[in-house]
Scaffold this motif. Structure first.
Motif, PDB file in Angstrom:
ATOM      1  N   ILE A   1      22.202 -15.286  -9.802  1.00 41.70           N
ATOM      2  CA  ILE A   1      22.047 -14.653  -9.941  1.00 41.70           C
ATOM      3  C   ILE A   1      20.850 -13.518 -10.628  1.00 41.70           C
ATOM      4  O   ILE A   1      19.682 -12.703  -9.332  1.00 41.70           O
ATOM      5  CB  ILE A   1      23.270 -13.138 -10.476  1.00 41.70           C
ATOM      6  N   MET A   2      20.375 -14.835 -12.158  1.00 36.73           N
ATOM      7  CA  MET A   2      19.131 -13.746 -12.191  1.00 36.73           C
ATOM      8  C   MET A   2      17.612 -14.523 -11.756  1.00 36.73           C
ATOM      9  O   MET A   2      16.774 -14.304 -10.729  1.00 36.73           O
ATOM     10  CB  MET A   2      18.765 -14.381 -13.895  1.00 36.73           C
ATOM     11  N   GLY A   3      18.089 -15.738 -10.662  1.00 38.57           N
ATOM     12  CA  GLY A   3      17.356 -15.792  -9.765  1.00 38.57           C
ATOM     13  C   GLY A   3      17.504 -15.303  -9.118  1.00 38.57           C
ATOM     14  O   GLY A   3      16.216 -15.199  -8.127  1.00 38.57           O
ATOM     15  N   ASN A   4      18.527 -15.054  -8.120  1.00 40.82           N
ATOM     16  CA  ASN A   4      17.916 -13.866  -7.076  1.00 40.82           C
ATOM     17  C   ASN A   4      17.115 -12.660  -7.545  1.00 40.82           C
ATOM     18  O   ASN A   4      16.366 -12.338  -6.745  1.00 40.82           O
ATOM     19  CB  ASN A   4      19.385 -14.166  -6.666  1.00 40.82           C
ATOM     20  N   LYS A   5      17.636 -12.205  -8.758  1.00 40.34           N
ATOM     21  CA  LYS A   5      16.700 -11.224  -9.013  1.00 40.34           C
ATOM     22  C   LYS A   5      15.549 -11.899  -9.253  1.00 40.34           C
ATOM     23  O   LYS A   5      14.331 -10.694  -8.876  1.00 40.34           O
ATOM     24  CB  LYS A   5      17.493 -10.494 -10.224  1.00 40.34           C
ATOM     25  N   LEU A   6      15.455 -12.681  -9.574  1.00 42.90           N
ATOM     26  CA  LEU A   6      13.917 -12.764 -10.143  1.00 42.90           C
ATOM     27  C   LEU A   6      12.607 -12.560  -8.563  1.00 42.90           C
ATOM     28  O   LEU A   6      12.095 -12.206  -8.603  1.00 42.90           O
ATOM     29  CB  LEU A   6      13.102 -14.387 -10.917  1.00 42.90           C
ATOM     30  N   LEU A   7      13.242 -13.533  -7.754  1.00 40.32           N
ATOM     31  CA  LEU A   7      12.799 -13.208  -6.350  1.00 40.32           C
ATOM     32  C   LEU A   7      12.004 -12.012  -5.404  1.00 40.32           C
ATOM     33  O   LEU A   7      11.847 -12.222  -4.906  1.00 40.32           O
ATOM     34  CB  LEU A   7      13.483 -14.403  -5.501  1.00 40.32           C
ATOM     35  N   VAL A   8      13.753 -11.123  -5.307  1.00 39.15           N
ATOM     36  CA  VAL A   8      13.352  -9.814  -5.272  1.00 39.15           C
ATOM     37  C   VAL A   8      12.452  -9.114  -6.164  1.00 39.15           C
ATOM     38  O   VAL A   8      11.646  -8.371  -5.814  1.00 39.15           O
ATOM     39  CB  VAL A   8      14.863  -9.074  -5.059  1.00 39.15           C
ATOM     40  N   TYR A   9      12.428  -9.358  -6.982  1.00 41.92           N
ATOM     41  CA  TYR A   9      11.303  -8.525  -7.964  1.00 41.92           C
ATOM     42  C   TYR A   9       9.762  -9.185  -7.223  1.00 41.92           C
ATOM     43  O   TYR A   9       8.935  -7.897  -7.400  1.00 41.92           O
ATOM     44  CB  TYR A   9      11.562  -8.597  -9.552  1.00 41.92           C
ATOM     45  N   ILE A  10       9.695 -10.028  -7.703  1.00 47.04           N
ATOM     46  CA  ILE A  10       8.372 -10.869  -7.136  1.00 47.04           C
ATOM     47  C   ILE A  10       8.006 -10.257  -6.493  1.00 47.04           C
ATOM     48  O   ILE A  10       6.848  -9.596  -5.271  1.00 47.04           O
ATOM     49  CB  ILE A  10       8.609 -12.119  -7.391  1.00 47.04           C
ATOM     50  N   SER A  11       9.211 -10.174  -4.912  1.00 52.82           N
ATOM     51  CA  SER A  11       8.567  -9.567  -3.071  1.00 52.82           C
ATOM     52  C   SER A  11       7.826  -8.323  -3.897  1.00 52.82           C
ATOM     53  O   SER A  11       7.344  -7.624  -2.939  1.00 52.82           O
ATOM     54  CB  SER A  11      10.377  -9.554  -2.640  1.00 52.82           C
TER      55      SER A  11
ATOM     56  N   TYR B   1       5.393  -5.608 -16.201  1.00 50.48           N
ATOM     57  CA  TYR B   1       5.669  -6.089 -15.295  1.00 50.48           C
ATOM     58  C   TYR B   1       5.762  -7.676 -15.488  1.00 50.48           C
ATOM     59  O   TYR B   1       6.177  -8.122 -14.248  1.00 50.48           O
ATOM     60  CB  TYR B   1       4.912  -5.689 -13.834  1.00 50.48           C
ATOM     61  N   ILE B   2       5.169  -8.533 -16.384  1.00 51.80           N
ATOM     62  CA  ILE B   2       4.759  -9.322 -16.659  1.00 51.80           C
ATOM     63  C   ILE B   2       6.086  -9.934 -17.489  1.00 51.80           C
ATOM     64  O   ILE B   2       6.793 -10.891 -17.356  1.00 51.80           O
ATOM     65  CB  ILE B   2       4.062 -10.187 -17.514  1.00 51.80           C
ATOM     66  N   SER B   3       6.743  -9.415 -18.254  1.00 47.31           N
ATOM     67  CA  SER B   3       7.469 -10.096 -19.817  1.00 47.31           C
ATOM     68  C   SER B   3       8.458 -10.126 -18.885  1.00 47.31           C
ATOM     69  O   SER B   3       9.428 -10.489 -19.107  1.00 47.31           O
ATOM     70  CB  SER B   3       7.295  -9.027 -20.829  1.00 47.31           C
ATOM     71  N   PRO B   4       9.210  -8.851 -18.184  1.00 45.20           N
ATOM     72  CA  PRO B   4      10.241  -9.442 -17.540  1.00 45.20           C
ATOM     73  C   PRO B   4      10.795 -11.141 -16.612  1.00 45.20           C
ATOM     74  O   PRO B   4      11.902 -11.322 -16.774  1.00 45.20           O
ATOM     75  CB  PRO B   4      10.963  -7.721 -16.888  1.00 45.20           C
ATOM     76  N   MET B   5       9.635 -11.019 -15.842  1.00 43.48           N
ATOM     77  CA  MET B   5       9.476 -12.569 -15.621  1.00 43.48           C
ATOM     78  C   MET B   5       9.213 -13.639 -16.332  1.00 43.48           C
ATOM     79  O   MET B   5      10.073 -14.705 -16.326  1.00 43.48           O
ATOM     80  CB  MET B   5       8.387 -12.557 -14.750  1.00 43.48           C
ATOM     81  N   GLU B   6       8.851 -13.546 -17.559  1.00 43.46           N
ATOM     82  CA  GLU B   6       8.687 -14.631 -18.273  1.00 43.46           C
ATOM     83  C   GLU B   6      10.428 -14.733 -19.014  1.00 43.46           C
ATOM     84  O   GLU B   6      10.666 -15.674 -19.241  1.00 43.46           O
ATOM     85  CB  GLU B   6       7.902 -14.333 -20.053  1.00 43.46           C
ATOM     86  N   LYS B   7      10.871 -13.073 -19.672  1.00 46.54           N
ATOM     87  CA  LYS B   7      12.798 -13.582 -20.431  1.00 46.54           C
ATOM     88  C   LYS B   7      13.659 -13.922 -19.302  1.00 46.54           C
ATOM     89  O   LYS B   7      14.431 -15.334 -19.005  1.00 46.54           O
ATOM     90  CB  LYS B   7      13.113 -12.382 -20.265  1.00 46.54           C
ATOM     91  N   LEU B   8      13.313 -13.792 -18.022  1.00 44.06           N
ATOM     92  CA  LEU B   8      13.944 -14.888 -17.071  1.00 44.06           C
ATOM     93  C   LEU B   8      14.161 -16.031 -16.204  1.00 44.06           C
ATOM     94  O   LEU B   8      14.971 -17.333 -16.607  1.00 44.06           O
ATOM     95  CB  LEU B   8      13.589 -13.212 -15.160  1.00 44.06           C
ATOM     96  N   PHE B   9      12.238 -16.421 -15.804  1.00 47.31           N
ATOM     97  CA  PHE B   9      12.422 -17.548 -16.394  1.00 47.31           C
ATOM     98  C   PHE B   9      12.792 -18.962 -17.659  1.00 47.31           C
ATOM     99  O   PHE B   9      12.772 -19.858 -17.352  1.00 47.31           O
ATOM    100  CB  PHE B   9      10.405 -18.202 -15.850  1.00 47.31           C
ATOM    101  N   GLN B  10      12.618 -18.242 -18.215  1.00 48.09           N
ATOM    102  CA  GLN B  10      13.062 -18.776 -19.528  1.00 48.09           C
ATOM    103  C   GLN B  10      14.452 -18.884 -19.654  1.00 48.09           C
ATOM    104  O   GLN B  10      14.884 -20.660 -20.324  1.00 48.09           O
ATOM    105  CB  GLN B  10      13.088 -17.936 -21.216  1.00 48.09           C
ATOM    106  N   VAL B  11      15.537 -18.810 -18.986  1.00 49.45           N
ATOM    107  CA  VAL B  11      16.708 -18.590 -18.909  1.00 49.45           C
ATOM    108  C   VAL B  11      17.018 -20.019 -17.590  1.00 49.45           C
ATOM    109  O   VAL B  11      18.281 -20.345 -17.784  1.00 49.45           O
ATOM    110  CB  VAL B  11      17.378 -17.682 -18.290  1.00 49.45           C
TER     111      VAL B  11
END
Length: 1437
Positions: A710-720, A683-693
């Motif tokens: 779009i990536m940032g919004n997906k990241l917020l929803v994923y964390i939630s 569950y951590i690797s997807p966040m690392e990849k999105l933060f790198q962008v």
């Protein structure tokens, strides 16, 4: 076997037995009509009159003429009955069939069509020809002169009757066993018209066209009986039927009668006794049908009653022949076409889990069903079931089994129907059969045609003897062949589609067999699971055939779209049925391996899987199919489809790294997150990849691209989702992993540095990145997460750590805006305000934020900073601040909303009013705020007094901001302090604005309903209006009523407002004074017009208009406006003045208009002169209504302008006045003529009605009830009224009906006014009142009373009677009748017009100054007044 050819089936191949094991599965919804507990007797039915007066009357009267009946006699769509062998007749009928086909089609389309399901039923019936029987019928006709076939019946054998009296009997192998009868007997008896075989197939009954009946032994062909006296002679046998009792039969003849035939054998002699069951004289029966029970139902409780159904032309009867004759039910058809054929058929059916007989019957297009059952108490009930509506006229009705009906319409089309669902399963055309019709027997042509017209009309389409059923098969007799219809088995119906290569329909039909929804199913028995397995095997076989056929018949050449369409028609169907059958193994192995051979088929197959995966009908694919699917979508650029499919499937059998790389390269972030989560529990690797962008551009302060947002919004929803225990993008995280995932995500967020950190990287990069990306949404995610942290100690630790990090990152960092910082502290204030709060935040930080937000040095974002601080205070942050310091900073920073918030808590409402006045954005809101304080509960009297005092202090400012709202506030709350307020304003213009809004009803809301001020304030407003807005003075004076006239007149005179002064003088009653003021204005404007350049009279140019913008009217238009005001004044007041007073108004006006014309000379003044003459003409036209014409002409001729020179100068004026006079004279003459004509017509009509002879209803007096010729020797006077009642004069006088008296308008004294005693008694009035009442009720009273004397009176008495008649005049009733005739006109009556004319003349002559205004009731003052020159109304004689 009967058939000589291999395709013909056995007669007994289909079982007629009911499958009693399936009764529970049958669902019949039809039961309505109440049970018949006491059925009528047969005698009562026979003696009961039919619905018509005659035994039969055609319902369509236009068919009664011979031509129409002849036309209908040809309305048979194939060959008619042919007992005479007349070939010409056959050809003629065939030709006529085509002619009437269109007429029938038009008729049928108007009827209600049967509702059909979209379900595929396929071919339900198998149509075969009995070739052996057919060939031998034709051969017998040619070789032994047997004649054409006329009737057929089937049991264990087939019997066919012919037109030459023979009966041919064939066995089950279609071999001719017997030829019964001879052509000699045929010549004597006529054609065979009816046949019947008994239950054990040992006897055959033959009915003949000339009325005889014969019985034959089918074992040896021996003639057993010849019956000639069973029914009246001279009538053909239409039906002869064995019952289930071997010694009982029934017959029906062309007279419409039904007879019971009882066969006996006494001392070796065979006899037949006949009993009439129904007489044709009471309504002809044209169809009979006994109830036949199969062997297994012989013990059914209904069978001993030996039921018989009979169809007459108007109703159906169900009777029981045993143990005694009894009628069980009668049922009328209702309104039907007289040419429709009544048809009947019995069947044992399962209804409500019991097997009982049902009779189906119809005449026309509606099939009715009657259920016969016996209840536990032994009572017989006949119950009406749900009816069946079709869109065609039926001529035959046959049961195939207990659920399936076969109907034939008049155009020889077969309709197969499922009775419970009322679905039409199939339609077949039987034209080729060339059906035999029984028309000649119904017309009884062999015995001279002695039948009723109605029966002959029905016989046109009768084919009772050409259709018969046996053992689930139906036989149709043609002129040269015999045809058989049988029900196909379920396999045959499917194979029928497969032979035509209609695979989709075959699969649909097979699936309906699988699900048990198919109709007319044959060949599926036993356990439902086994039945499903059998059908499923057949469907798998069809699917393989479909795939093979599609691959073989694939177009070899052509566009790729054609190939794709070819497989798109097949592949989704195959996939759908494999999933319905739950055979994905078949789909992904055998079928897919076959489709791989064709690349187009493979592509279509893979694309068709997508909707099933998205709807989760397919959850798991085999590894080869999964690989092929992903690679195909990738090759064709369908990456969105890849993402949609991936997140719905089990991906454990995929190469995870390859899939992740593909998702990342194609920006499929949802799929990538899903693969990491589901495939590796990471569950951590997807966040690392999105933060790198999104991290680097945010740290550098660069704007993000749309893709990065779009990536940032997906990241917020994923964390939630991860923190809430939900899987992304759908579903839930496994429960055992939820705590672990939450901890991993928190640990990740609070990391000090990234894995690949550099020296320049700031601490806590992940939280910093999210705050920079969207502060509010990230804090909302945290707030939602903190809601769940109630009892989790570790989670509470994470919560405190995250809050500390947030404060550390944001407070000492200038990168964040006031809004972002405010969002953080608002979030913290909400958390701290919770009752179970465990967070700790240093209050010094709040003070820092307060300093930051209230910094007076920073003028930017003033509104934003104030809004952020207000939000922070509203969520509970006020407890974190020192309130005195907060208020001081807010006032210094001009944060007036913050000040209001603080003052509200301290109840300092006067300070809040100051805040509103200082705040430029909210000045307009002060009025609502003050109103709320002064009117709403919840405020103390002290608070209200403080607010009142503050509002009065600032009233000057309030008026400047919005005078209308200030006036509304004053009217509502400061009504007593208006004078003080006006004094405080100290500015005339402010006073004017306030009073104008306060007192002028036309301005905004009207406060006068609650506020009435002294007249001097209204007069003050008038004075201010004269100064600041003179044009509004007159409208104000017209609407307001609270000023004093004298004082106001002085004010308007002071400011020289003549129009207002004139209005006030007229209101005062000084018409002359008002006139003089306006006249002076007119003279001034005329002087200006004549003194100035006459060119000014013409319209000005745009430049001149621009120079004189205040007065944009030309002098001429100004004069015209002033003149119109004067004319209107004179008009308004002339009605109430005498002639002298009128002249004092009009002549000065005329003089004022004529005098300036002397000064206009020369060509340049011509335009102005013409205009003034036109205006003068307008004055003349107006005054002609009030001033006598000679006086006007005299005044004109005395004027110097018109008095000198030629007559031509005044010719226009004189001619205009004469035209007006001529028009009015013509109008008066026309009106008088019309009224005279109407009056003459009405009186003539009334005289005609009065003098009409009257006819008495009875020959006796309605009071004494004795004949009016009571005593021949005495003279007796009688009275007849127009209602027809007759009285002796003495009787009527005794009842005090006549009232003596002298009435106005009647000739002579002592005239009686009579009214009918009987009619007025019915109305319930007292005798004394009736004279006044009866006139209003024209029906109950007489229009004219006529005195008639007895026929036996002397000559002198007769003369006296004539004298009485001569004196007949209009009485009160007749006057009322005349008024009623007058009222028949629409619009104002012409008499009313004359009355008005008379009134207007009289009022002019009187010359009384009664009112200042004209009467408004006159018809002339109606806007819609017009003469309606319509003809007199037509009154019925």
């Amino acid at each position: 076997m009967m058939s000589e050819s291999p395709d013909t089936r056995s007669l007994v191949s289909a079982s007629s037995q009911l499958n009693l094991t399936e009764i529970e599965a049958i669902d019949d919804k039809e039961f309505d009509i109440p049970q018949v507990d006491t059925p009528p007797t047969l005698e009562s039915i026979l003696n009961e009159p039919e619905e018509e007066d005659e035994p039969f009357v055609l319902e369509d009267t236009c068919l009664l003429n011979t031509e129409n009946i002849d036309a209908h006699s040809c309305e048979t769509s194939s060959l008619a009955s042919s007992d005479s062998g007349d070939r010409a007749h056959l050809k003629r009928c065939k030709a006529n069939a085509c002619t009437h086909e269109h007429e029938r089609a038009c008729t049928h389309t108007r009827r209600k069509a049967i509702e059909t399901n979209a379900t595929v039923h396929g071919s339900v019936l198998r149509h075969s020809t009995l070739k052996g029987v057919s060939a031998q019928i034709v051969s017998a006709a040619e070789k032994v002169d047997a004649g054409l076939p006329t009737a057929i019946t089937v049991s264990g054998v087939i019997a066919v009757g012919t037109s030459h009296g023979l009966a041919l009997v064939f066995d089950q192998n279609q071999a001719l066993r017997l030829c019964l009868g001879t052509t000699a007997t045929g010549a004597e008896y006529g054609a065979v018209s009816a046949l019947s075989i008994n239950r054990d197939c040992t006897r055959l009954l033959c009915g003949f066209a000339k009325g005889q009946i014969t019985m034959w032994d089918l074992a040896n062909g021996k003639l057993l009986r010849t019956i000639t006296d069973a029914h009246p002679p001279g009538t053909a046998i239409l039906h002869v039927e064995f019952t289930d009792l071997p010694t009982l039969a029934v017959c029906n003849d062309s007279g419409g009668s039904v007879f019971e035939l009882s066969f006996r054998r006494v001392m070796g002699m065979r006899t037949c006794e006949s009993r009439c069951l129904f007489s044709g004289s009471k309504g002809e029966v044209c169809c009979v049908e006994p109830l036949h029970a199969a062997a297994e139902l012989k013990d059914h409780p209904i069978t001993p009653y030996c039921l018989l159904a009979m169809a007459s032309l108007t109703k159906i009867l169900v009777i029981g022949l045993k143990p005694s004759l009894k009628v069980w039910m009668t049922f009328p058809y209702g309104r039907t076409d007289p040419a429709s054929v009544p048809v009947l058929a019995w069947q044992f059916a399962a209804v409500q889990k019991a097997v009982n007989p049902v009779v189906a019957f119809c005449r026309g297009d509606t099939v009715h069903f009657l259920l016969v059952k016996k209840d536990e108490s032994g009572t017989i009930h006949v119950i009406k079931q749900r009816q069946l509506q079709l869109s065609c006229d039926l001529i035959s009705l046959t049961w195939l089994n207990s659920r399936t009906l076969v109907l034939m319409d008049s155009s020889e089309k077969l309709h197969v129907l499922d009775r419970p669902s009322q679905d039409e399963l199939e339609t077949l055309d039987l034209h080729e059969v060339q059906l035999v019709y029984n028309s000649s027997h119904f017309k009884s042509l062999a015995t001279g045609g002695n039948v009723s017209q109605a029966l002959a009309l029905v016989g046109e389409r009768a084919c009772y003897q050409s259709v018969c059923s046996y053992a689930g098969q139906i036989f149709y007799l043609g002129t040269k062949s015999v045809h058989i219809m049988t029900l196909r088995s379920w396999r045959e119906r499917v194979e029928h589609f497969l032979k035509q290569e209609r695979f989709t329909e075959a699969l649909s039909l097979a699936w309906s067999f699988h699900e048990g929804t198919a109709k007319a199913v044959l060949g599926l028995f036993g356990d439902p699971l086994k039945r499903k397995a059998v059908v499923a095997d057949k469907m798998v076989e069809i699917l393989f055939q479909y795939v093979e056929r599609s691959l073989k018949k694939c177009p070899e050449q052509g566009k790729i779209q054609v190939l794709e369409q070819h497989f798109q028609d097949m592949v989704p169907v195959v996939v759908d049925y494999c999933l319905l059958l739950q055979r994905t193994d078949l789909l992904f192995n055998q079928i897919y391996s076959r489709l791989l051979e064709n690349p187009v088929a493979r592509g279509v197959f893979l694309e068709s899987l997508e909707p099933y995966i998205l709807s989760e009908r397919i959850g798991c694919l085999t590894a080869p199919v999964m690989r092929d699917l992903l690679s195909y979508f990738q090759e064709n650029g369908m990456m969105e489809s890849v993402e949609g499919c991936l997140v719905h499937m089990d991906i454990t059998n995929l190469d995870i790294q390859q899939v992740v790389r593909m998702c990342w390269d194609n920006q499929l972030y949802d799929a990538m997150i899903y693969v990491f989560n589901s495939g590796m529990n990471d569950y951590i690797s997807p966040m690392e990849k999105l933060f790198q962008v999104i991290g680097p551009p945010l740290q550098e302060g660069k704007p993000l691209t749309d893709e990065q947002v779009i990536m940032g919004n997906k990241l917020l929803v994923y964390i939630s989702c991860s923190l809430a225990g939900r899987a992304y993008p759908l579903g839930d995280i496994p429960e055992d992993l939820v705590p672990q995932v939450k901890n991993q995500v928190f640990e990740f967020l609070i990391r000090l540095h990234t894995v690949e950190s550099t020296l320049e990287e700031e601490v806590h990069p992940y939280i910093r990145t999210l705050l920079h990306f969207d502060t509010r949404e990230f804090l909302n995610v945290l707030a939602l997460t903190f809601e769940d942290f109630k009892n989790d100690k570790q989670a509470l630790e994470y919560q405190q750590r995250i809050v500390d990090i947030l404060l550390k990152v944001m407070v000492d960092n200038s990168d964040f805006t006031p809004s972002q910082v405010g969002c953080l502290f608002t979030f913290l204030a909400r958390q701290l305000a919770k009752p179970d709060n465990t967070l700790f935040v240093n209050r010094k930080l709040f003070d820092q934020v307060l300093e930051f937000l209230c910094s007076p040095d920073d003028d930017t974002r003033h509104t934003e900073r104030q809004q952020v601080l207000l939000e922070l205070l509203q969520v509970g942050g006020v407890v974190q601040f020192d309130q005195g310091r907060l208020l001081a900073l807010a006032e210094k920073a001009e944060f007036y909303q913050i000040c209001e918030f603080m003052y509200e808590q301290k109840h300092l409402y006067d300070r809040i009013i100051d805040c509103y006045l200082k705040d430029p954005l909210r000045k307009e809101e002060i009025y609502n705020y003050v109103h709320n304080i002064l009117s709403l509960p919840g405020y103390s009297p002290k608070d209200k007094q403080t607010a009142r005092r503050k509002a009065l202090e600032h009233v000057k400012e309030l008026v400047r901001i919005n005078p209308a709202k200030t006036a509304e506030l004053v009217a509502g709350h400061f009504g007593g302090e208006v004078e003080c307020i006006i004094t405080a304003l100290q500015d005339d213009y402010l006073v004017f604005q306030l009073l104008k809004n306060l007192l002028d009803p036309s301005e905004g809301p009207n406060p006068q309903a609650v506020l009435t001020l002294r007249p001097d304030l209204h007069e003050l407003l008038v004075g201010l209006l004269c100064r600041f807005c003179p044009r509004q003075v007159t409208p104000f004076l017209q609407t307001s009523q609270h000023y004093r006239l004298e004082e106001t007149i002085e004010i308007t005179k002071k400011h020289d407002l003549r129009e207002a002064t004139s209005y006030l003088l007229e209101k005062k009653g000084d018409v002359q004074g008002a006139f003089q003021v306006l006249l002076q204005t007119l003279k001034t404007k005329l002087h200006t017009l004549t003194q100035e350049n006459p060119e000014l009279a013409r319209p000005r140019s745009e430049d001149e208009d621009a120079e004189e913008a205040d007065d944009d009217q030309t002098p001429l238009s100004v004069v015209e406006e002033a003149l119109i005001d004067l004319i209107q004044l004179c008009h308004r007041n002339s009605h109430g003045l005498n002639q002298q007073q009128r002249e004092a108004l009009w002549f000065p006006l005329l003089e004022a208009m004529m005098s300036p014309q002397k000064l206009l000379k020369g060509p340049s003044a011509k335009h102005t002169s013409e205009a003034l003459k036109e205006l003068t003409m307008k004055v003349l036209n107006s005054m002609s209504s009030f001033i006598a014409l000679p006086a006007i002409i005299q005044r004109i001729l005395q004027d110097p302008v018109y008095g000198k020179g030629k007559l031509a100068e005044i010719q226009g004026l004189i001619l205009g006045m004469l035209e007006t006079f001529n028009y009015e004279q013509t109008l008066l003459e026309t009106t008088t003529s019309l009224l005279n004509s109407d009056l003459h017509w009405s009186l003539a009509h009334l005289r005609k009605a009065v003098s009409r002879g009257l006819h008495p209803r009875q020959d006796h007096c309605n009071i004494c009830l004795q004949q009016y010729k009571r005593r021949q020797e005495s003279e007796e006077e009688i009275i007849i009224f127009s209602c027809g009642h007759l009285y002796h004069c003495q009787c009527l006088q005794r009842k005090e009906q006549g009232v003596m008296g002298k009435e106005p308008g009647l000739v002579g004294d002592g005239v009686h006014s009579w009214s009918c005693y009987k009619c007025t008694s019915r109305q319930g009035t007292r005798p004394a009142d009736r004279v006044s009442v009866v006139g209003g009720r024209m029906r109950a009273t007489s229009l004219a009373q006529t005195k008639v004397t007895s026929a036996y009176r002397g000559a002198d008495t007769e003369a006296h009677g004539r004298k009485d008649l001569a004196e007949v005049t209009l009485d009160s009733q007749q006057i009322q009748a005349w008024d009623q005739l007058r009222c028949m006109y629409r619009g104002p009556s012409r008499l009313a017009i004359l009355t008005d004319i008379g009134h207007s003349h009289s009022s002019e002559k009187a010359g009384l100054l009664n009112t200042a205004h004209p009467p408004t009731g006159s018809i002339y003052h109606s806007e819609n007044f017009s003469l309606k020159l319509s003809p007199p109304p037509v009154v019925e004689e």
